[in-house]
Design a protein around this motif. Structure first.
Motif, short mmCIF file in Angstrom:
data_model
loop_
_atom_site.label_atom_id
_atom_site.label_comp_id
_atom_site.label_asym_id
_atom_site.label_seq_id
_atom_site.Cartn_x
_atom_site.Cartn_y
_atom_site.Cartn_z
N GLU A 1 0.81 -1.22 0.00
CA GLU A 1 0.00 0.00 0.00
C GLU A 1 0.84 1.28 0.00
O GLU A 1 0.56 2.21 -0.72
CB GLU A 1 -0.95 0.01 1.20
N LYS A 2 1.89 1.32 0.79
CA LYS A 2 2.72 2.52 0.85
C LYS A 2 3.97 2.40 -0.01
O LYS A 2 4.84 3.27 0.02
CB LYS A 2 3.07 2.83 2.29
N ARG B 1 6.34 2.18 -3.48
CA ARG B 1 6.42 2.97 -4.72
C ARG B 1 6.75 2.12 -5.94
O ARG B 1 6.63 2.58 -7.06
CB ARG B 1 7.47 4.06 -4.57
N ILE B 2 7.25 0.91 -5.69
CA ILE B 2 7.66 0.06 -6.81
C ILE B 2 6.88 -1.25 -6.77
O ILE B 2 6.28 -1.61 -5.76
CB ILE B 2 9.18 -0.22 -6.77
N ALA B 3 6.90 -1.96 -7.88
CA ALA B 3 6.20 -3.24 -7.98
C ALA B 3 6.75 -4.22 -6.95
O ALA B 3 7.94 -4.21 -6.64
CB ALA B 3 6.35 -3.80 -9.38
N ASP B 4 5.87 -5.05 -6.44
CA ASP B 4 6.25 -6.07 -5.46
C ASP B 4 5.45 -7.32 -5.78
O ASP B 4 4.22 -7.28 -5.78
CB ASP B 4 5.94 -5.57 -4.04
N VAL B 5 6.12 -8.42 -6.06
CA VAL B 5 5.41 -9.65 -6.44
C VAL B 5 5.03 -10.51 -5.25
O VAL B 5 4.38 -11.53 -5.42
CB VAL B 5 6.21 -10.48 -7.47
N THR B 6 5.42 -10.11 -4.04
CA THR B 6 4.96 -10.81 -2.84
C THR B 6 4.29 -9.78 -1.94
O THR B 6 4.87 -8.74 -1.63
CB THR B 6 6.12 -11.49 -2.08
N LEU B 7 3.06 -10.07 -1.54
CA LEU B 7 2.29 -9.12 -0.74
C LEU B 7 2.08 -9.64 0.67
O LEU B 7 1.85 -10.83 0.89
CB LEU B 7 0.94 -8.87 -1.41
N ASP B 8 2.16 -8.74 1.63
CA ASP B 8 2.00 -9.05 3.04
C ASP B 8 0.51 -9.19 3.36
O ASP B 8 -0.25 -8.24 3.18
CB ASP B 8 2.61 -7.92 3.87
N PRO B 9 0.08 -10.36 3.84
CA PRO B 9 -1.34 -10.54 4.15
C PRO B 9 -1.79 -9.77 5.39
O PRO B 9 -2.98 -9.71 5.68
CB PRO B 9 -1.48 -12.05 4.37
N GLY B 10 -0.85 -9.12 6.09
CA GLY B 10 -1.20 -8.36 7.27
C GLY B 10 -1.52 -6.90 7.00
O GLY B 10 -1.80 -6.15 7.92
N VAL C 1 -2.04 -2.79 -3.11
CA VAL C 1 -2.56 -1.99 -4.23
C VAL C 1 -2.20 -2.70 -5.53
O VAL C 1 -1.10 -3.20 -5.69
CB VAL C 1 -1.95 -0.57 -4.21
N VAL C 2 -3.16 -2.73 -6.43
CA VAL C 2 -2.90 -3.16 -7.80
C VAL C 2 -3.05 -1.91 -8.66
O VAL C 2 -4.10 -1.27 -8.66
CB VAL C 2 -3.85 -4.28 -8.26
N VAL C 3 -1.99 -1.56 -9.36
CA VAL C 3 -1.94 -0.31 -10.13
C VAL C 3 -2.12 -0.62 -11.61
O VAL C 3 -1.46 -1.51 -12.14
CB VAL C 3 -0.61 0.43 -9.91
N LEU C 4 -3.01 0.11 -12.26
CA LEU C 4 -3.19 0.04 -13.70
C LEU C 4 -2.75 1.39 -14.25
O LEU C 4 -3.34 2.42 -13.90
CB LEU C 4 -4.65 -0.24 -14.06
N PHE D 1 -6.12 0.38 -7.32
CA PHE D 1 -7.18 -0.46 -6.78
C PHE D 1 -6.67 -1.10 -5.50
O PHE D 1 -5.60 -1.73 -5.51
CB PHE D 1 -7.57 -1.54 -7.79
N VAL D 2 -7.41 -0.97 -4.41
CA VAL D 2 -6.98 -1.47 -3.11
C VAL D 2 -7.58 -2.85 -2.85
O VAL D 2 -8.78 -3.07 -3.06
CB VAL D 2 -7.39 -0.50 -1.98
N VAL D 3 -6.73 -3.76 -2.39
CA VAL D 3 -7.15 -5.08 -1.91
C VAL D 3 -6.85 -5.08 -0.42
O VAL D 3 -5.71 -4.86 -0.01
CB VAL D 3 -6.39 -6.21 -2.62
N THR D 4 -7.87 -5.30 0.40
CA THR D 4 -7.69 -5.21 1.85
C THR D 4 -6.85 -6.35 2.40
O THR D 4 -6.82 -7.45 1.84
CB THR D 4 -9.04 -5.21 2.58
N GLY D 5 -6.18 -6.05 3.51
CA GLY D 5 -5.42 -7.08 4.20
C GLY D 5 -6.29 -8.24 4.64
O GLY D 5 -5.84 -9.38 4.69
#
Length: 138
Positions: A16-17, A19-28, A32-35, A96-100
């Motif tokens: 969420e905070k 600035r660069i692409a990250d292919v592993t997301l913290d479930p906590g 964000v998915v950016v288009l 687009f935000v995906v919630t924790g």
């Protein structure tokens, strides 16, 4: 891409905070998915209509993951006219935000996002793209 067209440049995931692409997301935390997309100058200057759609799919279980744009009523979609507050320059970025909470349900799952932009009124066009695969950390 011509002056009367729009095109998706890329779709990527990030923290969420971040600035660069990250292919592993913290479930906590939220992600964000950016288009990112661009409009040709004639299309943009003509203030034509656009509809940006993003679908996030859990490839591990086949379900859809809710992704919303803050302040937009319809999940997965952003509608407007070129040169409005949401698409204010030739290049635009939709977050687009995906919630924790949603991510926590899917620890260890592989995810992918699919986006489209439909544009114009009398002679509509469209552009489509998909993100690289990303993973919710176990």
């Amino acid at each position: 891409m011509g002056p009367n067209d729009a095109q998706i440049v890329r779709i990527f995931s990030r923290e969420e905070k971040g600035r660069i692409a990250d292919v592993t997301l913290d479930p906590g935390s939220d992600a964000v998915v950016v288009l990112e997309a661009e409009a040709g100058f004639i299309l943009f200057d003509g203030h034509g209509d656009y509809l940006v759609t993003l679908v996030v799919r859990d490839l591990s279980d086949g379900t859809l993951i809710p992704a919303t744009v803050p302040g937009v009523a319809t999940p997965h979609k952003v509608a407007g006219r070129f040169a409005d507050a949401t698409w204010s320059d030739l290049a635009a970025s939709f977050k687009f935000v995906v919630t924790g909470t949603e991510l926590a349900k899917r620890k260890g799952h592989l995810i992918q996002a699919y986006g489209s932009v439909v544009y114009g009124h009398q002679h509509p066009g469209a552009t489509l793209a998909e993100s690289p695969l990303f993973m919710i950390q176990p």
